[in-house]
Design an enzyme around this catalytic site. Sequence first.
Site, PDB file in Angstrom:
ATOM      1  N   GLN A 134      44.700  42.858  38.782  1.00 25.41           N
ATOM      2  CA  GLN A 134      43.694  41.798  38.873  1.00 25.41           C
ATOM      3  C   GLN A 134      42.758  41.866  37.665  1.00 25.41           C
ATOM      4  O   GLN A 134      42.349  40.844  37.120  1.00 25.41           O
ATOM      5  CB  GLN A 134      42.884  41.926  40.181  1.00 25.41           C
ATOM      6  N   HIS A 138      43.939  39.320  47.035  1.00 25.96           N
ATOM      7  CA  HIS A 138      45.308  39.766  46.771  1.00 25.96           C
ATOM      8  C   HIS A 138      45.415  41.289  46.851  1.00 25.96           C
ATOM      9  O   HIS A 138      46.468  41.831  47.142  1.00 25.96           O
ATOM     10  CB  HIS A 138      45.784  39.274  45.388  1.00 25.96           C
ATOM     11  N   SER A 158      39.358  40.555  44.685  1.00 30.37           N
ATOM     12  CA  SER A 158      40.439  39.616  44.994  1.00 30.37           C
ATOM     13  C   SER A 158      41.074  39.943  46.338  1.00 30.37           C
ATOM     14  O   SER A 158      41.376  41.104  46.636  1.00 30.37           O
ATOM     15  CB  SER A 158      41.513  39.660  43.908  1.00 30.37           C
ATOM     16  N   ASP A 185      50.020  33.869  47.232  1.00 25.48           N
ATOM     17  CA  ASP A 185      50.015  32.485  46.750  1.00 25.48           C
ATOM     18  C   ASP A 185      51.420  31.929  46.965  1.00 25.48           C
ATOM     19  O   ASP A 185      52.410  32.640  46.744  1.00 25.48           O
ATOM     20  CB  ASP A 185      49.690  32.424  45.253  1.00 25.48           C
ATOM     21  N   HIS A 240      46.738  29.379  48.311  1.00 31.76           N
ATOM     22  CA  HIS A 240      46.299  30.754  48.577  1.00 31.76           C
ATOM     23  C   HIS A 240      46.050  30.938  50.087  1.00 31.76           C
ATOM     24  O   HIS A 240      45.137  30.350  50.646  1.00 31.76           O
ATOM     25  CB  HIS A 240      45.014  31.007  47.762  1.00 31.76           C
ATOM     26  N   GLU A 261      42.120  25.905  46.483  1.00 27.14           N
ATOM     27  CA  GLU A 261      43.378  26.605  46.183  1.00 27.14           C
ATOM     28  C   GLU A 261      44.316  26.393  47.357  1.00 27.14           C
ATOM     29  O   GLU A 261      44.424  27.241  48.244  1.00 27.14           O
ATOM     30  CB  GLU A 261      43.149  28.107  45.956  1.00 27.14           C
ATOM     31  N   ALA A 315      39.234  35.949  40.779  1.00 22.46           N
ATOM     32  CA  ALA A 315      38.316  36.976  41.297  1.00 22.46           C
ATOM     33  C   ALA A 315      38.196  38.129  40.306  1.00 22.46           C
ATOM     34  O   ALA A 315      39.153  38.488  39.621  1.00 22.46           O
ATOM     35  CB  ALA A 315      38.812  37.494  42.641  1.00 22.46           C
TER      36      ALA A 315
HETATM   37  N1  DAL Z   1      42.362  33.057  42.787  1.00 21.43           N
HETATM   38  C1  DAL Z   1      41.721  33.948  43.701  1.00 21.43           C
HETATM   39  C2  DAL Z   1      40.332  33.580  43.907  1.00 21.43           C
HETATM   40  C3  DAL Z   1      41.832  35.357  43.255  1.00 21.43           C
HETATM   41  O1  DAL Z   1      41.823  35.578  42.025  1.00 21.43           O
HETATM   42  O2  DAL Z   1      41.913  36.230  44.113  1.00 21.43           O
HETATM   43 ZN    ZN Z   2      45.669  33.627  45.339  1.00 19.66          ZN
END
Ligand code: DAL
Ligand code: ZN
Length: 430
Positions: A318, A346, A344, A353, A399, A396, A339
């Site tokens: 990330q 994730h 995030s 996603d 997501h 989004e 993020a």
């Molecule tokens: N796009 C989402 C906010 C992330 O980066 O986790």
């Molecule tokens: Zn995402």
Amino acid sequence: MKFGRRQWVITISLVGALIVGVGAGFGVWLFTQTAGATAEFSAAVTGAREANGERNRAALELNETRAEALARHTAALALVAATEPSVLDDAATREGLSESAASLANTAGLQTADGESARLPDPLLVTRAPRLAGTSFEMPGNRDTKREATTELQRETAALVDESHRLHALTSDIDDALSALTAAEDTLMASAYAKGQTTELPELAADDTKDAYAAAVTALSSYEEGADLVALITTYTRALAAAITSAEEAVRAQDPASVEPSYIRGILVVNKTYGLPSWFGDGLTAETTAAFDRMRADAASAGHELYISSGFRSYGSQESIYNRYVAADGQAEADRYSARPGHSEHQSGLTFDLNCICEAFGHQADGQWVADNAHRYGFIVRYPQAKEQVTGYIWEPWHLRYLGIDVATDVFQSGLTLEEYLGVTSKYSN
Ligand code: DAL
Ligand code: ZN
């Protein structure tokens, strides 16, 4: 010569006159003596009364000084207790205050138990000398008893004068001990001030904690007589502790590994307000994957092809994604759709996603099927349209976040974002 009748009369008259004269003289002498004794007795009464009054005043003054000594002794011990050696420039000043307090207790005749508490001795009895108790004195009958009474009163007067001197001297000794205590307190406060001025506050401490500390140090140098020294020392110590705590928190906040995951109503919340420690997460959770598999199968039956285009992302991955976006669009813009590392979803293992990471997905049939049905498998579309102010991110539609079927359905039916549903914010602190 023969005594004739005439001579006898003259002689007898002369002897009579002599007798009367001597008698009168004696009477006058006696009268004078008695009057003198009476005056001396009266003077002795006056003197004794004055001496008694003076002795009573001295006793009252001593009592008041002792009461002050007790109050000051108690306050000094509290100051010693509130003053750790670490807040002093010279820890011996604390010892000096203890010794001055002990010396005061001793001089004032305070009864102390284990140096912890003190009390006044039985109050000094302010009584009048017994013979001086009445308002009037019976005048003794004759000259001798008057003189005896006078002597007795003069003895009592002398004893009262002696006692007054003794009481005054004791009061004066206690006053001296009080002055010494004041000096010891001043020394201690000056020592704390000196230490406060030279203490270096941690760089990372918040400014308000540093300001509070500076104010507490200044207060140490400008207190007035009668100020609550314990409160000043306590405020100073707390202000220092607050600055240190603030700096420690700042250090922790800078250490991504020390962040605590936040569970609100049992739900792991990851957004701009709530982060994850850098070590958190090692892939999509089994539940998330199983739920996705069920959703994909049903979607396929309904004619939609779903696939995960981005699943678990570690803190490190990330970080490089986010940095890339910042380099391309600037931080303010990147923060709207990407993020920061540690923030995030994730990284939680509960998010992925789907398909095209593009707004068009939200308008496509696949994306609309997801929006309508994801909750039945335990997912929500985490960042709905027009909710950037609440979620912190633009729309989004791709997501998804796994919450379990019950919660996801509840959130879906509420029409709220997860932030609104849980009543939490999503904002970076800097
Ligand atoms: N796009 C989402 C906010 C992330 O980066 O986790
Ligand atoms: Zn995402």
